[in-house]
Enzyme design. Structure first.
Site, PDB file in Angstrom:
ATOM      1  N   VAL A  33      59.796  67.250  31.858  1.00  0.00           N
ATOM      2  CA  VAL A  33      58.222  67.891  32.249  1.00  0.00           C
ATOM      3  C   VAL A  33      57.369  66.814  32.889  1.00  0.00           C
ATOM      4  O   VAL A  33      56.782  67.255  34.244  1.00  0.00           O
ATOM      5  CB  VAL A  33      57.800  68.359  30.864  1.00  0.00           C
ATOM      6  CG1 VAL A  33      57.273  67.477  30.141  1.00  0.00           C
ATOM      7  CG2 VAL A  33      56.441  69.371  30.996  1.00  0.00           C
ATOM      8  N   ASP A  34      57.951  65.606  32.949  1.00  0.00           N
ATOM      9  CA  ASP A  34      57.130  64.523  33.778  1.00  0.00           C
ATOM     10  C   ASP A  34      57.360  64.626  34.975  1.00  0.00           C
ATOM     11  O   ASP A  34      56.513  64.586  36.003  1.00  0.00           O
ATOM     12  CB  ASP A  34      57.414  63.365  33.204  1.00  0.00           C
ATOM     13  CG  ASP A  34      56.876  62.030  33.592  1.00  0.00           C
ATOM     14  OD1 ASP A  34      55.704  62.144  34.239  1.00  0.00           O
ATOM     15  OD2 ASP A  34      57.403  60.880  33.190  1.00  0.00           O
TER      16      ASP A  34
HETATM   17  N1  AR6 Z   1      57.173  73.241  31.473  1.00  0.00           N
HETATM   18  C1  AR6 Z   1      56.954  73.250  30.087  1.00  0.00           C
HETATM   19  N2  AR6 Z   1      57.973  72.420  29.428  1.00  0.00           N
HETATM   20  C2  AR6 Z   1      58.861  71.602  30.135  1.00  0.00           C
HETATM   21  C3  AR6 Z   1      58.966  71.781  31.627  1.00  0.00           C
HETATM   22  C4  AR6 Z   1      58.010  72.556  32.172  1.00  0.00           C
HETATM   23  N3  AR6 Z   1      58.008  72.464  33.779  1.00  0.00           N
HETATM   24  N4  AR6 Z   1      59.998  70.901  31.818  1.00  0.00           N
HETATM   25  C5  AR6 Z   1      60.672  70.645  30.760  1.00  0.00           C
HETATM   26  N5  AR6 Z   1      60.045  70.915  29.683  1.00  0.00           N
HETATM   27  P1  AR6 Z   1      61.031  65.915  28.385  1.00  0.00           P
HETATM   28  P2  AR6 Z   1      60.453  64.009  26.234  1.00  0.00           P
HETATM   29  C6  AR6 Z   1      60.197  70.701  28.414  1.00  0.00           C
HETATM   30  O1  AR6 Z   1      62.487  65.797  28.240  1.00  0.00           O
HETATM   31  O2  AR6 Z   1      61.624  64.489  25.339  1.00  0.00           O
HETATM   32  C7  AR6 Z   1      60.991  62.335  31.017  1.00  0.00           C
HETATM   33  O3  AR6 Z   1      62.101  61.595  32.061  1.00  0.00           O
HETATM   34  C8  AR6 Z   1      61.760  70.250  27.790  1.00  0.00           C
HETATM   35  O4  AR6 Z   1      62.671  71.644  27.895  1.00  0.00           O
HETATM   36  O5  AR6 Z   1      60.567  66.376  29.576  1.00  0.00           O
HETATM   37  O6  AR6 Z   1      59.193  63.670  25.753  1.00  0.00           O
HETATM   38  C9  AR6 Z   1      59.864  61.284  31.008  1.00  0.00           C
HETATM   39  O7  AR6 Z   1      59.766  60.503  32.195  1.00  0.00           O
HETATM   40  C10 AR6 Z   1      61.432  69.979  26.482  1.00  0.00           C
HETATM   41  O8  AR6 Z   1      61.419  71.204  25.473  1.00  0.00           O
HETATM   42  O9  AR6 Z   1      60.296  65.171  27.366  1.00  0.00           O
HETATM   43  C11 AR6 Z   1      60.492  60.163  29.892  1.00  0.00           C
HETATM   44  O10 AR6 Z   1      61.312  59.449  30.258  1.00  0.00           O
HETATM   45  C12 AR6 Z   1      59.944  69.302  26.702  1.00  0.00           C
HETATM   46  O11 AR6 Z   1      59.543  69.962  27.750  1.00  0.00           O
HETATM   47  C13 AR6 Z   1      61.117  61.242  29.009  1.00  0.00           C
HETATM   48  O12 AR6 Z   1      61.620  62.284  29.745  1.00  0.00           O
HETATM   49  C14 AR6 Z   1      60.004  67.736  26.533  1.00  0.00           C
HETATM   50  O13 AR6 Z   1      61.282  67.532  27.198  1.00  0.00           O
HETATM   51  C15 AR6 Z   1      60.318  61.776  27.831  1.00  0.00           C
HETATM   52  O14 AR6 Z   1      61.095  62.766  26.891  1.00  0.00           O
END
Ligand code: AR6
Length: 174
Positions: A33-34
């Site tokens: 998501v980042d």
């Molecule tokens: N909208 C909503 N949810 C999303 C989106 C989106 N566009 N894209 C992904 N998700 P994650 P974390 C969901 O990995 O576990 C990054 O590299 C995804 O399917 O984004 O906190 C950062 O830079 C999942 O359910 O975040 C950090 O290094 C949720 O968002 C690290 O990942 C969170 O997945 C953070 O890891």
């Protein structure tokens, strides 16, 4: 009264005052998501993140902290960046995850954001179980709202995938 709801959508499309980013301590973008938020917001967001690092968080944003910036080209007005606990690094304390949700809402109240969208912080790369994230998110937001009446009108959990959406719907129904 504050409405809590869960939807299956891309958080970058959300027309709310603030969207929360599941960032990392560096605040310079990443995957998940980042990455989606930085890609949609454009270079202005990255520049603001660099300034936040330079002015307030030289060693990076600690796990469980939250900080707001503008939102570049996103429909939202602000992005609130928070760093979830990384289970792969042994960060398994739910209090750290709860702090992401309460700290983000503290930051929303400070800047005057009345509608806030959260992703499933730590449920992706950081390896937390979606059900545990959902339970922690909902209970933390409920207790924050109870102690801050009338500060925020809407908290929307914006989830990727039906399994994560279901986890939040279940948490909201209990
Ligand atoms: N909208 C909503 N949810 C999303 C989106 C989106 N566009 N894209 C992904 N998700 P994650 P974390 C969901 O990995 O576990 C990054 O590299 C995804 O399917 O984004 O906190 C950062 O830079 C999942 O359910 O975040 C950090 O290094 C949720 O968002 C690290 O990942 C969170 O997945 C953070 O890891």
């Amino acid at each position: 009264m504050t409405v809590l709801e869960a939807v299956e959508a891309d958080i970058t499309t959300q027309d709310v005052d603030a969207i929360v980013n599941a960032a990392n301590s560096q605040l310079l973008g990443g995957g998940g998501v980042d990455g989606a938020i930085h890609a949609a917001a454009g270079a202005a967001l990255l520049e603001e993140c660099r300034q936040v690092r330079a002015s307030r968080w030289h060693d990076g944003l600690p796990v469980g902290e939250a900080v707001a910036t503008g939102a570049g080209e996103l429909p939202a007005r602000w992005v609130i960046h928070t760093v979830g606990p990384n289970r792969h690094r042994g960060q398994t304390d739910p209090a750290l995850l709860a702090s992401c949700f309460s700290g983000s809402l503290d930051e929303a109240a400070r800047i005057g954001a009345r509608s806030v969208a959260f992703p499933a912080i730590s449920a992706g790369v950081y390896g937390w179980d979606a059900d545990e994230v959902a339970q922690t998110a909902v209970s933390t937001v409920r207790s924050w709202v109870a102690s801050h009446p009338d500060e925020v009108d809407l908290v929307r959990f914006v989830l990727f995938g039906s399994a994560v959406h279901q986890a939040f719907d279940t948490a909201l129904a209990t």
